[in-house]
Design a protein around this motif. Structure first.
Motif, PDB file in Angstrom:
ATOM      1  N   LEU A 286      -6.642  11.557   1.104  1.00  0.00           N
ATOM      2  CA  LEU A 286      -6.272   9.774   1.403  1.00  0.00           C
ATOM      3  C   LEU A 286      -5.222   9.503   1.752  1.00  0.00           C
ATOM      4  CD1 LEU A 286      -8.987   7.903  -1.162  1.00  0.00           C
ATOM      5  CD2 LEU A 286      -9.161   8.098   1.661  1.00  0.00           C
ATOM      6  N   PRO A 287      -4.149   8.710   2.054  1.00  0.00           N
ATOM      7  CA  PRO A 287      -2.667   7.751   2.139  1.00  0.00           C
ATOM      8  C   PRO A 287      -2.159   8.091   0.846  1.00  0.00           C
ATOM      9  CG  PRO A 287      -3.750   6.371   3.733  1.00  0.00           C
ATOM     10  CD  PRO A 287      -4.698   7.207   2.832  1.00  0.00           C
ATOM     11  N   LEU A 288      -0.969   8.252   0.592  1.00  0.00           N
ATOM     12  CA  LEU A 288      -0.179   8.007  -0.291  1.00  0.00           C
ATOM     13  C   LEU A 288       0.998   7.108   0.254  1.00  0.00           C
ATOM     14  CD1 LEU A 288       0.374  11.869  -2.016  1.00  0.00           C
ATOM     15  CD2 LEU A 288      -1.454   9.920  -3.184  1.00  0.00           C
ATOM     16  N   VAL A 289       1.435   5.225  -0.544  1.00  0.00           N
ATOM     17  CA  VAL A 289       2.834   5.390   0.440  1.00  0.00           C
ATOM     18  C   VAL A 289       3.119   4.584  -1.615  1.00  0.00           C
ATOM     19  CG1 VAL A 289       1.315   3.406  -0.581  1.00  0.00           C
ATOM     20  CG2 VAL A 289       2.643   2.617   1.420  1.00  0.00           C
ATOM     21  N   SER A 290       4.430   4.388  -0.148  1.00  0.00           N
ATOM     22  CA  SER A 290       5.904   4.156  -1.188  1.00  0.00           C
ATOM     23  C   SER A 290       6.755   3.090  -1.126  1.00  0.00           C
ATOM     24  CB  SER A 290       7.201   5.259  -1.229  1.00  0.00           C
ATOM     25  OG  SER A 290       7.903   4.778  -2.135  1.00  0.00           O
ATOM     26  N   VAL A 291       6.632   2.095  -2.003  1.00  0.00           N
ATOM     27  CA  VAL A 291       6.876   0.171  -1.276  1.00  0.00           C
ATOM     28  C   VAL A 291       8.357   0.734  -2.068  1.00  0.00           C
ATOM     29  CG1 VAL A 291       6.121  -1.833  -1.270  1.00  0.00           C
ATOM     30  CG2 VAL A 291       5.005  -0.033  -0.628  1.00  0.00           C
ATOM     31  N   LYS A 292       8.635   0.020  -1.008  1.00  0.00           N
ATOM     32  CA  LYS A 292      10.142  -1.109  -1.613  1.00  0.00           C
ATOM     33  C   LYS A 292      10.374  -2.175  -1.905  1.00  0.00           C
ATOM     34  CE  LYS A 292      13.066   3.295  -2.876  1.00  0.00           C
ATOM     35  NZ  LYS A 292      13.982   4.513  -2.412  1.00  0.00           N
ATOM     36  N   ASN A 297      10.880 -11.987  -6.358  1.00  0.00           N
ATOM     37  CA  ASN A 297      10.281 -13.746  -6.620  1.00  0.00           C
ATOM     38  C   ASN A 297      10.538 -14.639  -5.570  1.00  0.00           C
ATOM     39  OD1 ASN A 297      13.315 -13.415  -7.973  1.00  0.00           O
ATOM     40  ND2 ASN A 297      13.092 -16.179  -8.491  1.00  0.00           N
ATOM     41  N   LYS A 298      10.100 -15.886  -5.659  1.00  0.00           N
ATOM     42  CA  LYS A 298      10.698 -16.876  -4.657  1.00  0.00           C
ATOM     43  C   LYS A 298      10.822 -17.961  -5.783  1.00  0.00           C
ATOM     44  CE  LYS A 298      10.479 -19.966  -1.345  1.00  0.00           C
ATOM     45  NZ  LYS A 298      11.570 -19.929  -0.548  1.00  0.00           N
ATOM     46  N   ASP A 299      12.312 -18.883  -6.159  1.00  0.00           N
ATOM     47  CA  ASP A 299      12.291 -19.528  -7.235  1.00  0.00           C
ATOM     48  C   ASP A 299      11.453 -18.893  -8.315  1.00  0.00           C
ATOM     49  OD1 ASP A 299      13.893 -20.488  -5.250  1.00  0.00           O
ATOM     50  OD2 ASP A 299      12.594 -21.671  -4.099  1.00  0.00           O
ATOM     51  N   GLY A 300      11.176 -20.050  -9.255  1.00  0.00           N
ATOM     52  CA  GLY A 300      10.096 -19.979  -9.860  1.00  0.00           C
ATOM     53  C   GLY A 300       8.490 -20.242  -9.793  1.00  0.00           C
ATOM     54  N   LYS A 301       7.804 -20.346  -8.737  1.00  0.00           N
ATOM     55  CA  LYS A 301       7.091 -20.446  -7.840  1.00  0.00           C
ATOM     56  C   LYS A 301       6.182 -19.301  -7.914  1.00  0.00           C
ATOM     57  CE  LYS A 301       8.388 -24.583  -8.098  1.00  0.00           C
ATOM     58  NZ  LYS A 301       8.684 -25.598  -9.186  1.00  0.00           N
ATOM     59  N   ALA A 302       6.921 -18.111  -7.946  1.00  0.00           N
ATOM     60  CA  ALA A 302       5.642 -16.767  -7.586  1.00  0.00           C
ATOM     61  C   ALA A 302       6.629 -15.558  -8.064  1.00  0.00           C
ATOM     62  CB  ALA A 302       5.474 -16.616  -6.459  1.00  0.00           C
ATOM     63  N   VAL A 303       5.891 -14.262  -8.149  1.00  0.00           N
ATOM     64  CA  VAL A 303       6.487 -13.486  -8.589  1.00  0.00           C
ATOM     65  C   VAL A 303       6.032 -12.444  -8.503  1.00  0.00           C
ATOM     66  CG1 VAL A 303       6.220 -12.942 -10.629  1.00  0.00           C
ATOM     67  CG2 VAL A 303       7.857 -11.800 -10.286  1.00  0.00           C
ATOM     68  N   ILE A 304       6.088 -11.134  -7.907  1.00  0.00           N
ATOM     69  CA  ILE A 304       5.448  -9.206  -7.508  1.00  0.00           C
ATOM     70  C   ILE A 304       5.683  -8.701  -8.517  1.00  0.00           C
ATOM     71  CG2 ILE A 304       4.593 -10.036  -4.846  1.00  0.00           C
ATOM     72  CD1 ILE A 304       7.007  -8.388  -3.826  1.00  0.00           C
ATOM     73  N   MET A 305       4.875  -7.649  -9.196  1.00  0.00           N
ATOM     74  CA  MET A 305       5.283  -7.284  -9.983  1.00  0.00           C
ATOM     75  C   MET A 305       4.099  -5.624  -9.731  1.00  0.00           C
ATOM     76  SD  MET A 305       4.707 -10.318 -13.039  1.00  0.00           S
ATOM     77  CE  MET A 305       4.878  -8.371 -14.305  1.00  0.00           C
ATOM     78  N   HIS A 310       6.700  -2.170  -6.039  1.00  0.00           N
ATOM     79  CA  HIS A 310       7.273  -1.306  -6.129  1.00  0.00           C
ATOM     80  C   HIS A 310       6.282   0.395  -6.365  1.00  0.00           C
ATOM     81  CE1 HIS A 310       6.441  -1.503 -10.144  1.00  0.00           C
ATOM     82  NE2 HIS A 310       6.823  -2.419 -10.793  1.00  0.00           N
ATOM     83  N   ALA A 311       5.464  -0.286  -5.195  1.00  0.00           N
ATOM     84  CA  ALA A 311       4.195   0.961  -4.945  1.00  0.00           C
ATOM     85  C   ALA A 311       4.945   2.336  -5.472  1.00  0.00           C
ATOM     86  CB  ALA A 311       3.668   0.999  -3.890  1.00  0.00           C
ATOM     87  N   MET A 312       4.417   3.804  -6.248  1.00  0.00           N
ATOM     88  CA  MET A 312       5.393   5.068  -5.689  1.00  0.00           C
ATOM     89  C   MET A 312       4.245   6.209  -5.803  1.00  0.00           C
ATOM     90  SD  MET A 312       6.487   5.309  -9.963  1.00  0.00           S
ATOM     91  CE  MET A 312       6.959   3.210  -9.236  1.00  0.00           C
ATOM     92  N   VAL A 313       4.886   7.634  -5.409  1.00  0.00           N
ATOM     93  CA  VAL A 313       4.059   7.818  -5.378  1.00  0.00           C
ATOM     94  C   VAL A 313       3.587   8.727  -6.345  1.00  0.00           C
ATOM     95  CG1 VAL A 313       4.421   8.777  -2.963  1.00  0.00           C
ATOM     96  CG2 VAL A 313       5.552   9.940  -4.991  1.00  0.00           C
ATOM     97  N   PRO A 314       2.183   9.543  -6.688  1.00  0.00           N
ATOM     98  CA  PRO A 314       1.937   9.469  -8.555  1.00  0.00           C
ATOM     99  C   PRO A 314       2.263  10.275  -9.156  1.00  0.00           C
ATOM    100  CG  PRO A 314       0.826  10.420  -7.006  1.00  0.00           C
ATOM    101  CD  PRO A 314       1.091  10.031  -5.763  1.00  0.00           C
ATOM    102  N   PHE A 315       3.667  11.211  -8.764  1.00  0.00           N
ATOM    103  CA  PHE A 315       4.145  12.257  -9.371  1.00  0.00           C
ATOM    104  C   PHE A 315       4.836  12.784 -10.352  1.00  0.00           C
ATOM    105  CE2 PHE A 315       3.356  13.510  -4.726  1.00  0.00           C
ATOM    106  CZ  PHE A 315       2.865  13.797  -4.721  1.00  0.00           C
TER     107      PHE A 315
END
Length: 461
Positions: A286-292, A297-305, A310-315
């Protein structure tokens, strides 16, 4: 549960019922918000088998401190096994133990599913939380009142409006995809050329652990490696990380056994030859992905966590810990700005991004360390010297791994801390030339007063 009711007028959507989403629901519930949590999968608490990643988790101080903030630290401890050291397995069958830090310091091997089930149940125990399983986010608008559209398995669409939408839905986040359409959004997704495959080491014939229980076992082989983490049932979850082209070069059982006899010979009797063949040849790497990305956020309406941001490889074992810490950091901003999401989410996004990028980079660095550098004499000397200097200057010289795993120092500060340590060590080594750790330790001890002056003069203290 005695929730504060003053914030019930705010309705929060949490998309994603994984580790971060279910913990975040606990935080939001304790603040008194009405919380609706939506999960794409079925309720894992009712399933015999759960599809998806099952790489064991390494829970460290950041994660434990976050759990403590919602009263769950002591509830989680029984679900884990402490690991005090790396156990290095060499090709010749010899082993070498490298402690993570001081004798009392450890990271915990925790079963992903058991922890997730506990967090789901804890969130559901709050009267102001509702869980909705098998709901797929199809659309989300971030207007004055964010509107979501979810799809059920039968095709039925469910529309709902909220005050704030949280994207806790992982590396391939649907909420993030919606955010990208509505704001100037920087996004970087990287797949490394290495994949992973999960194997298993079962208990021995006596029903006990087949290897040392309180260690993270590593078979480092330069370009690839295998690791094993202990489980409560006395087994080890064993994960092979290596380039896809090597995985793809193994076509049959003869190729497989030949490869393992050359690279991981001591693991064959531990895994079992027939079990190894059956498992490896029936699975795909299976693949390993990193996300930056940014902003979160979008104003005060949405936020990602969590992995959505920030997906990262598990090492470095920090993916879950960083995601949990996100919840605690946001909690602090909500406290500071009295539940004003416009201010809190904006400040959170700016503050957290630099640390998220730092730990993503550290995770990639640690793969090189785990698969290769742990066999280096220089690495072992540096590790010993780090520990020695930490004993002599406990409040000033703190090794990188210690700051990341056993403290709550901001991730980017951990890197800054290591940079000045590297700079000083290089200066010392250039001055004294090659010297044994014992000899260098003696010099450091006898000259510790002068070294303190040097650290102060150079701006390190």
């Amino acid at each position: 549960m005695g929730e504060d009711t003053t914030n019930h007028r705010k309705h929060i959507a949490i998309v994603g019922g994984g580790l971060v989403g279910s913990l975040n629901a606990c935080f939001m519930a304790k603040r008194g918000y009405k919380v609706s949590l939506y999960e794409l999968r079925k309720d894992m608490r009712k399933e015999e088998h759960v599809k998806g990643r099952s790489i064991n988790l390494a829970l460290s101080e950041r994660g434990l401190s976050t759990l403590d903030a919602v009263g769950l630290r002591e509830r989680v401890i029984p679900y884990g096994i402490p690991m005090y050291a790396r156990m290095i397995h060499n090709k010749d069958g010899t082993k070498k133990r490298i402690p993570y830090g001081k004798s009392h310091q450890f990271i915990m091997s925790v079963d992903r599913r058991k922890l997730n089930e506990l967090l789901l149940s804890e969130s559901e125990a709050h009267s102001n939380v509702e869980l909705h399983f098998q709901h797929k986010l199809k659309k989300c608008s971030f207007t004055e009142k964010p509107k979501t559209v979810f799809e059920k398995p039968n095709g039925e669409l469910v529309e709902e409006t909220f005050d704030v939408v949280f994207g806790n839905d992982g590396a391939y986040s649907a909420v993030r995809s919606q955010l990208m359409k509505t704001t100037r959004f920087d996004f970087q997704q990287s797949f490394i050329p290495h994949g992973y495959m999960e194997l298993s080491i079962l208990p021995n014939s006596k029903g006990d652990f087949a290897m040392e229980a309180n260690c993270l076992h590593i078979w480092p082989r330069e370009e690839f490696m295998m690791i094993a983490l202990p489980n409560l049932d006395k087994s080890f979850t064993t994960t092979l990380f290596m380039p896809f082209d090597i995985f793809e070069s193994i076509h049959n059982k003869e190729d497989l056994i030949d490869f393992f006899e050359k690279t991981f010979p001591d693991s064959i009797p531990l895994i079992g030859k027939q079990e190894l063949i059956a498992t490896f040849l029936s699975r795909k790497a299976l693949p390993l992905v990193s996300v930056k990305c940014k902003p979160y956020n979008k104003d005060g309406k949405a936020v990602i966590m969590g992995d959505a941001a920030h997906a990262m490889v598990p090492f470095y074992g920090q993916g879950m810990n960083a995601g949990f810490e996100d919840c605690l950091v946001l909690e602090q901003f909500l406290n500071e700005y009295n539940d004003d999401f416009d201010e809190a989410l904006d400040k959170y996004s700016q503050y957290r991004h630099v640390d998220a990028v730092s730990i993503c980079d550290l995770a990639m660095y640690n793969y090189i360390e785990m698969r290769s550098l742990v066999n280096s004499k220089f690495f072992l000397m540096r590790k010993a010297l780090d520990n020695l200097l930490n004993r002599i200057f406990p409040n000033t010289w703190i090794p990188l791994y210690t700051t990341v795993s056993f403290s709550q120092l901001r991730y980017h500060k951990c890197i800054e801390n290591k940079k000045w340590q590297d700079q000083l060590l290089n200066t010392i080594l250039k001055t004294i030339g090659a010297m044994s750790v014992v000899g260098l330790g003696y010099l450091v001890w006898t000259q510790r007063t002068n070294l303190i002056v040097l650290l102060q003069e150079q701006g390190f203290m």
